[in-house]
Scaffold this motif. Sequence first.
Motif, PDB file in Angstrom:
ATOM      1  N   GLU A 233     -32.392  41.180   7.908  1.00  0.00           N
ATOM      2  CA  GLU A 233     -31.714  42.238   7.152  1.00  0.00           C
ATOM      3  C   GLU A 233     -31.101  43.291   8.067  1.00  0.00           C
ATOM      4  N   THR A 234     -31.829  43.707   9.118  1.00  0.00           N
ATOM      5  CA  THR A 234     -31.283  44.744  10.000  1.00  0.00           C
ATOM      6  C   THR A 234     -30.103  44.212  10.809  1.00  0.00           C
ATOM      7  N   LEU A 235     -30.165  42.944  11.208  1.00  0.00           N
ATOM      8  CA  LEU A 235     -29.034  42.371  11.949  1.00  0.00           C
ATOM      9  C   LEU A 235     -27.808  42.240  11.062  1.00  0.00           C
ATOM     10  N   GLU A 236     -28.010  41.795   9.825  1.00  0.00           N
ATOM     11  CA  GLU A 236     -26.868  41.687   8.913  1.00  0.00           C
ATOM     12  C   GLU A 236     -26.305  43.068   8.597  1.00  0.00           C
ATOM     13  N   GLY A 237     -27.186  44.051   8.440  1.00  0.00           N
ATOM     14  CA  GLY A 237     -26.740  45.417   8.152  1.00  0.00           C
ATOM     15  C   GLY A 237     -25.919  46.030   9.279  1.00  0.00           C
ATOM     16  N   SER A 238     -26.174  45.617  10.511  1.00  0.00           N
ATOM     17  CA  SER A 238     -25.414  46.157  11.654  1.00  0.00           C
ATOM     18  C   SER A 238     -24.271  45.231  12.057  1.00  0.00           C
ATOM     19  N   GLU A 239     -23.992  44.228  11.211  1.00  0.00           N
ATOM     20  CA  GLU A 239     -22.921  43.260  11.469  1.00  0.00           C
ATOM     21  C   GLU A 239     -23.054  42.650  12.861  1.00  0.00           C
TER      22      GLU A 239
ATOM     23  N   ARG B 160     -25.925  33.384  10.335  1.00  0.00           N
ATOM     24  CA  ARG B 160     -26.155  32.035  10.852  1.00  0.00           C
ATOM     25  C   ARG B 160     -27.386  31.976  11.757  1.00  0.00           C
ATOM     26  N   ILE B 161     -28.244  32.980  11.666  1.00  0.00           N
ATOM     27  CA  ILE B 161     -29.504  32.981  12.420  1.00  0.00           C
ATOM     28  C   ILE B 161     -30.633  32.765  11.421  1.00  0.00           C
ATOM     29  N   ARG B 162     -31.376  31.689  11.593  1.00  0.00           N
ATOM     30  CA  ARG B 162     -32.493  31.342  10.709  1.00  0.00           C
ATOM     31  C   ARG B 162     -33.785  31.881  11.303  1.00  0.00           C
ATOM     32  N   TRP B 163     -34.505  32.672  10.530  1.00  0.00           N
ATOM     33  CA  TRP B 163     -35.755  33.267  10.979  1.00  0.00           C
ATOM     34  C   TRP B 163     -36.924  32.392  10.537  1.00  0.00           C
TER      35      TRP B 163
END
Length: 178
Positions: free
Chosen positions: A99-105, A133-136
Amino acid sequence: VLAKFSLVRARVLFSHVAVVAPPDGGQALMFRMANERTSHIVDAKVSVMLVRNEVQEGEVVRRAYDLDLSRRGSALFSHSWTAIHPIARASPLVGETAETLEGSEAEVIVNLSGFDEGLVRTVHARHVYPASRIRWNARFREIVKKLPDGRHAVDYRKFHKTVPLEEAAQDTPARKAR
């Protein structure tokens, strides 16, 4: 104009996704690469960068951070290679989530270069993994298998496939033997 049309592609296959999983007790960002040519890439080097938006003094700025790899180079890149960035104390990925990575584009940008023996020239390849495209908590499927004659082969049909960590834990060698 001639240089543009004579440009030779490296033909490096990158996995469709990157994964964040715990190898050897820690956490790491991993992605796969494969040489699609029959010739070898000699002295291959990989560099990886995390680029994301950050707020500084009320302004949104785009920042780039180099990501250290367990192994930045390979004397001979002939088949496949899984690049691993350990998420250790100094990593810019410490404390991050999907979520934080997607939020910071955020994007993970990969650059590979090396000398192609067959082409007798230096080749370059680049790939971008956006945060989506990053699977956690997933692992790549095993692609190396042992043949009946004792040799090893790479099964590229599974190259892009991932499994959740829960399934990967159940897929142990003892379970496979049953």
